[in-house]
Scaffold this motif. Structure first.
Motif, PDB file in Angstrom:
ATOM      1  N   LEU A 396     -31.768   7.201  14.470  1.00  0.00           N
ATOM      2  CA  LEU A 396     -30.266   7.997  14.515  1.00  0.00           C
ATOM      3  C   LEU A 396     -30.211   8.854  13.063  1.00  0.00           C
ATOM      4  O   LEU A 396     -30.566   8.123  12.288  1.00  0.00           O
ATOM      5  CB  LEU A 396     -29.228   6.482  14.431  1.00  0.00           C
ATOM      6  CG  LEU A 396     -29.047   6.119  15.628  1.00  0.00           C
ATOM      7  CD1 LEU A 396     -27.745   5.142  16.090  1.00  0.00           C
ATOM      8  CD2 LEU A 396     -28.907   6.578  16.916  1.00  0.00           C
ATOM      9  N   ALA A 397     -29.885   9.437  13.132  1.00  0.00           N
ATOM     10  CA  ALA A 397     -29.157  10.139  12.221  1.00  0.00           C
ATOM     11  C   ALA A 397     -27.790  11.037  11.849  1.00  0.00           C
ATOM     12  O   ALA A 397     -27.336  10.979  12.879  1.00  0.00           O
ATOM     13  CB  ALA A 397     -30.198  11.478  11.587  1.00  0.00           C
ATOM     14  N   ALA A 398     -27.479  11.393  11.139  1.00  0.00           N
ATOM     15  CA  ALA A 398     -26.216  12.191  10.708  1.00  0.00           C
ATOM     16  C   ALA A 398     -26.563  13.545  10.523  1.00  0.00           C
ATOM     17  O   ALA A 398     -26.997  13.949   8.945  1.00  0.00           O
ATOM     18  CB  ALA A 398     -25.725  11.641   9.547  1.00  0.00           C
ATOM     19  N   VAL A 399     -26.183  14.251  10.677  1.00  0.00           N
ATOM     20  CA  VAL A 399     -26.368  16.128   9.766  1.00  0.00           C
ATOM     21  C   VAL A 399     -24.748  16.368   9.691  1.00  0.00           C
ATOM     22  O   VAL A 399     -23.650  16.500  10.239  1.00  0.00           O
ATOM     23  CB  VAL A 399     -25.733  16.640  11.750  1.00  0.00           C
ATOM     24  CG1 VAL A 399     -26.131  18.448  11.724  1.00  0.00           C
ATOM     25  CG2 VAL A 399     -27.346  16.355  12.185  1.00  0.00           C
ATOM     26  N   HIS A 400     -24.328  17.002   8.455  1.00  0.00           N
ATOM     27  CA  HIS A 400     -23.720  17.796   8.048  1.00  0.00           C
ATOM     28  C   HIS A 400     -24.076  18.602   7.888  1.00  0.00           C
ATOM     29  O   HIS A 400     -24.189  19.128   6.997  1.00  0.00           O
ATOM     30  CB  HIS A 400     -24.000  16.429   6.250  1.00  0.00           C
ATOM     31  CG  HIS A 400     -23.824  14.821   6.205  1.00  0.00           C
ATOM     32  ND1 HIS A 400     -22.435  14.168   6.132  1.00  0.00           N
ATOM     33  CD2 HIS A 400     -24.710  14.244   6.171  1.00  0.00           C
ATOM     34  CE1 HIS A 400     -22.254  13.175   6.156  1.00  0.00           C
ATOM     35  NE2 HIS A 400     -24.512  12.641   6.373  1.00  0.00           N
ATOM     36  N   VAL A 401     -22.692  19.490   8.074  1.00  0.00           N
ATOM     37  CA  VAL A 401     -22.125  20.620   8.130  1.00  0.00           C
ATOM     38  C   VAL A 401     -21.291  20.630   6.479  1.00  0.00           C
ATOM     39  O   VAL A 401     -19.995  20.663   6.472  1.00  0.00           O
ATOM     40  CB  VAL A 401     -21.482  21.270   9.008  1.00  0.00           C
ATOM     41  CG1 VAL A 401     -20.994  22.558   9.003  1.00  0.00           C
ATOM     42  CG2 VAL A 401     -22.504  21.014   9.436  1.00  0.00           C
ATOM     43  N   ARG A 414     -25.959  10.282  15.675  1.00  0.00           N
ATOM     44  CA  ARG A 414     -26.636  11.312  16.534  1.00  0.00           C
ATOM     45  C   ARG A 414     -27.952  10.795  16.878  1.00  0.00           C
ATOM     46  O   ARG A 414     -28.979  10.407  16.391  1.00  0.00           O
ATOM     47  CB  ARG A 414     -26.810  12.510  16.375  1.00  0.00           C
ATOM     48  CG  ARG A 414     -25.845  13.350  16.210  1.00  0.00           C
ATOM     49  CD  ARG A 414     -24.381  12.664  16.963  1.00  0.00           C
ATOM     50  NE  ARG A 414     -25.364  13.194  18.620  1.00  0.00           N
ATOM     51  CZ  ARG A 414     -23.690  13.446  19.528  1.00  0.00           C
ATOM     52  NH1 ARG A 414     -22.843  12.995  19.070  1.00  0.00           N
ATOM     53  NH2 ARG A 414     -24.863  13.919  20.603  1.00  0.00           N
ATOM     54  N   ASP A 415     -29.087  10.744  18.192  1.00  0.00           N
ATOM     55  CA  ASP A 415     -30.049  10.372  17.760  1.00  0.00           C
ATOM     56  C   ASP A 415     -31.161  11.646  17.314  1.00  0.00           C
ATOM     57  O   ASP A 415     -30.977  12.771  17.056  1.00  0.00           O
ATOM     58  CB  ASP A 415     -30.483  10.809  19.556  1.00  0.00           C
ATOM     59  CG  ASP A 415     -32.354  10.537  19.692  1.00  0.00           C
ATOM     60  OD1 ASP A 415     -32.696   9.913  19.905  1.00  0.00           O
ATOM     61  OD2 ASP A 415     -32.814  11.727  19.826  1.00  0.00           O
ATOM     62  N   VAL A 416     -32.214  11.090  16.231  1.00  0.00           N
ATOM     63  CA  VAL A 416     -33.199  11.752  15.543  1.00  0.00           C
ATOM     64  C   VAL A 416     -33.418  12.947  16.130  1.00  0.00           C
ATOM     65  O   VAL A 416     -33.592  13.915  15.322  1.00  0.00           O
ATOM     66  CB  VAL A 416     -34.287  10.402  14.658  1.00  0.00           C
ATOM     67  CG1 VAL A 416     -34.879  10.671  15.656  1.00  0.00           C
ATOM     68  CG2 VAL A 416     -34.541  11.227  13.353  1.00  0.00           C
ATOM     69  N   GLU A 417     -34.028  12.798  16.805  1.00  0.00           N
ATOM     70  CA  GLU A 417     -34.576  14.116  17.914  1.00  0.00           C
ATOM     71  C   GLU A 417     -33.231  14.221  17.604  1.00  0.00           C
ATOM     72  O   GLU A 417     -34.009  16.073  17.680  1.00  0.00           O
ATOM     73  CB  GLU A 417     -35.683  13.923  18.513  1.00  0.00           C
ATOM     74  CG  GLU A 417     -36.681  13.483  18.806  1.00  0.00           C
ATOM     75  CD  GLU A 417     -37.386  12.592  19.496  1.00  0.00           C
ATOM     76  OE1 GLU A 417     -37.251  13.591  20.845  1.00  0.00           O
ATOM     77  OE2 GLU A 417     -38.870  11.790  19.774  1.00  0.00           O
ATOM     78  N   GLU A 418     -32.287  14.854  18.088  1.00  0.00           N
ATOM     79  CA  GLU A 418     -31.409  15.689  18.452  1.00  0.00           C
ATOM     80  C   GLU A 418     -31.109  15.945  17.537  1.00  0.00           C
ATOM     81  O   GLU A 418     -30.284  17.127  17.050  1.00  0.00           O
ATOM     82  CB  GLU A 418     -29.641  15.062  18.882  1.00  0.00           C
ATOM     83  CG  GLU A 418     -28.972  15.935  19.571  1.00  0.00           C
ATOM     84  CD  GLU A 418     -27.705  15.064  19.935  1.00  0.00           C
ATOM     85  OE1 GLU A 418     -27.197  15.984  19.792  1.00  0.00           O
ATOM     86  OE2 GLU A 418     -27.970  14.132  20.152  1.00  0.00           O
ATOM     87  N   ALA A 419     -30.829  15.356  15.435  1.00  0.00           N
ATOM     88  CA  ALA A 419     -30.536  15.716  14.744  1.00  0.00           C
ATOM     89  C   ALA A 419     -30.921  16.917  14.490  1.00  0.00           C
ATOM     90  O   ALA A 419     -30.506  17.940  13.326  1.00  0.00           O
ATOM     91  CB  ALA A 419     -30.374  14.342  13.978  1.00  0.00           C
ATOM     92  N   ALA A 420     -32.395  17.056  14.165  1.00  0.00           N
ATOM     93  CA  ALA A 420     -33.812  17.416  13.597  1.00  0.00           C
ATOM     94  C   ALA A 420     -33.217  18.829  14.263  1.00  0.00           C
ATOM     95  O   ALA A 420     -33.178  19.771  13.907  1.00  0.00           O
ATOM     96  CB  ALA A 420     -34.718  16.739  13.926  1.00  0.00           C
ATOM     97  N   GLU A 421     -33.000  18.678  15.853  1.00  0.00           N
ATOM     98  CA  GLU A 421     -33.029  19.676  16.535  1.00  0.00           C
ATOM     99  C   GLU A 421     -31.565  20.811  16.226  1.00  0.00           C
ATOM    100  O   GLU A 421     -31.827  22.010  16.439  1.00  0.00           O
ATOM    101  CB  GLU A 421     -32.979  20.189  17.388  1.00  0.00           C
ATOM    102  CG  GLU A 421     -32.526  21.379  18.998  1.00  0.00           C
ATOM    103  CD  GLU A 421     -33.673  22.238  18.462  1.00  0.00           C
ATOM    104  OE1 GLU A 421     -33.327  23.817  18.904  1.00  0.00           O
ATOM    105  OE2 GLU A 421     -34.842  22.382  18.375  1.00  0.00           O
ATOM    106  N   LEU A 422     -30.656  19.912  16.073  1.00  0.00           N
ATOM    107  CA  LEU A 422     -29.620  20.048  15.622  1.00  0.00           C
ATOM    108  C   LEU A 422     -28.874  20.956  14.003  1.00  0.00           C
ATOM    109  O   LEU A 422     -28.654  22.194  14.314  1.00  0.00           O
ATOM    110  CB  LEU A 422     -27.969  19.331  15.474  1.00  0.00           C
ATOM    111  CG  LEU A 422     -26.337  19.607  15.587  1.00  0.00           C
ATOM    112  CD1 LEU A 422     -26.312  20.265  16.809  1.00  0.00           C
ATOM    113  CD2 LEU A 422     -25.312  18.365  15.633  1.00  0.00           C
TER     114      LEU A 422
END
Length: 444
Positions: A396-401, A414-422
């Motif tokens: 899992l991972a977090a995406v900070h904006v 978020r799923d780590v692959e989804e987070a990388a794509e995001l």
């Protein structure tokens, strides 16, 4: 050697006329020495009490006879040495009795001007101008001006900030406003009663002081704890009702106008293009009525509330005025984290959600008090991906904006692959969003 064209331009340049504040201002400034004296007395109450017991009535009268005229003289001199002037390119404010200070405020950097009227100022017919300037955290202010003079000066400064010529700025006047929303006092009162923070602070103010008394038998400890708790309980209920009373939102060419206040009346403006984040807050006890609260992050401004309470569809219509072209994603459009996120945050993981549209990055958090944050792609300053050791274990991972208001909106768990794509896609959306964004101008 002289240049005729330059000399003619210098000679034709209109003189700068400096103006003073309203004559009632010295009464406000005279309270500064009194405030210093009160602060000293509160800082050391025992020493103050000993000093007062030594003074005879005659000495007290002499002290008052000297102190009152000195305070009045201080108020008069600070008013006398305060001037302001509007030049072709800036607003200039000169202040200071002993140490002089001159503020040069570039007109094109002004992003909001608020007119506030405390209760006594409303009685005296005066108002205060507060200026939000790009790149500064503290607001410059002109306190006080006549109520009509304050509105005329505000209209002139906004016209000049919009690019109107100095000779025509006086003729522009205040832009007309069309009312979009008015919050009924009854709805505001019910909303505050249904807010959990109100009851939590009130319960703490009623329970904690008796417990401390039985534990310590110290009156000072009880007062030092109970008074702030009572103040917090009052601020979260009565204080908010007084401050948000008669909340009105209007639309004008220079932004959204916000008027509110029962005792102190405030006239604020949400400048166009400066809103970095919009949050739609939905407390648990409001959901049955379909009510929400709308909050803002505005670059360089203290404006934080757009709508204190309103039906969701009305609030979303107001949001569309602040963020043109943005449609608030419905709850069904928000994707939850994967089920394994419950191993990192049990139960509460169900409150997280994410949706990315062509216009905004939308992230929701909270199970009891839901908060949906909307960030336009053009306002994103940076994007970061973060992973703790427990999150790495469950992929899992977090995406900070990060936004221009020094605030961060996070898509958590978020799923780590989804987070990388995001992360990759959001960086591209932000780049193209800034390229295609309209310029932030007044009265566009």
């Amino acid at each position: 050697m002289t240049t005729p064209g330059i000399d003619d331009a210098v000679r034709q340049k209109p003189p700068v006329t400096e103006r003073r504040l309203h004559p009632v201002t010295p009464l406000r400034r005279a309270w500064a020495p009194v405030a210093v004296l009160i602060g000293w007395a509160v800082h050391d109450p025992d020493q103050t009490q000993r000093q007062l017991t030594r003074l005879t009535p005659t000495v007290l009268l002499i002290v008052l006879a000297l102190f009152v005229p000195a305070a009045a003289l201080y108020g008069f001199l600070t008013w006398w040495y305060t001037h302001f002037a509007v030049t072709e390119a800036e607003l200039r404010i000169r202040t200071g009795l002993v140490f002089r200070r001159t503020a040069h405020i570039r007109l094109e950097r002004i992003q909001a001007i608020d007119v506030t009227q405390p209760l006594l100022a409303r009685v005296a017919g005066v108002a205060k101008l507060k200026l939000d300037v790009i790149g500064t955290d503290k607001k410059d202010e002109l306190a006080f001006l006549g109520e009509r003079e304050a509105r005329v000066l505000r209209a002139e400064l906004l016209a000049r900030a919009a690019g109107f010529a100095p000779e025509t700025a006086h003729e522009v006047g205040e832009a007309p406003a069309r009312e979009l929303l008015r919050t009924p006092p009854r709805d505001l009162a019910i909303a505050l009663v249904l807010t959990g923070a109100t009851w939590a602070t009130l319960a703490a103010a009623l329970v904690v002081p008796p417990v401390l008394w039985f534990a310590t038998h110290s009156l000072w400890t009880v007062l030092a704890t109970g008074v702030p708790l009572l103040g917090a309980a009052g601020a979260s209920s009565v204080g908010r009702f007084v401050g948000e009373y008669d909340w009105t939102v209007g639309e004008s060419p220079d932004g959204l106008r916000i008027d509110h206040g029962l005792l102190d009346r405030t006239h604020e403006t949400v400048p166009p293009g400066r809103v970095q984040t919009v949050r739609i807050v939905e407390p648990l006890l409001w959901r049955r009525r379909g009510w929400v609260r709308v909050e803002l992050d505005v670059a360089g401004s203290s404006n934080s509330v757009l709508v204190p309470v309103a039906p969701r569809e009305v609030a979303e219509a107001i949001v569309a005025r602040v963020l043109p072209g943005v449609v608030v994603p419905p709850p069904s459009a928000l994707s939850r984290p994967p089920r394994r996120a419950g191993r990192c945050v049990p139960v509460w993981w169900r409150g997280y959600g994410l949706a990315v549209t062509d216009a905004v990055f939308a992230s929701r958090h909270g199970l009891l008090r839901r908060s949906l944050a909307l960030v336009p792609h053009a306002k994103v300053q940076s994007v970061r991906l973060a992973q703790g050791p427990w999150q790495r274990l469950w992929r899992l991972a977090a995406v900070h904006v990060d936004t221009g208001a020094n605030k961060t909106v996070t898509a958590r768990l978020r799923d780590v692959e989804e987070a990388a794509e995001l992360l990759r896609a959001q960086a591209e959306r932000s780049r193209t969003g800034r390229r295609d964004a309209r310029p932030d101008r007044w009265m566009a």
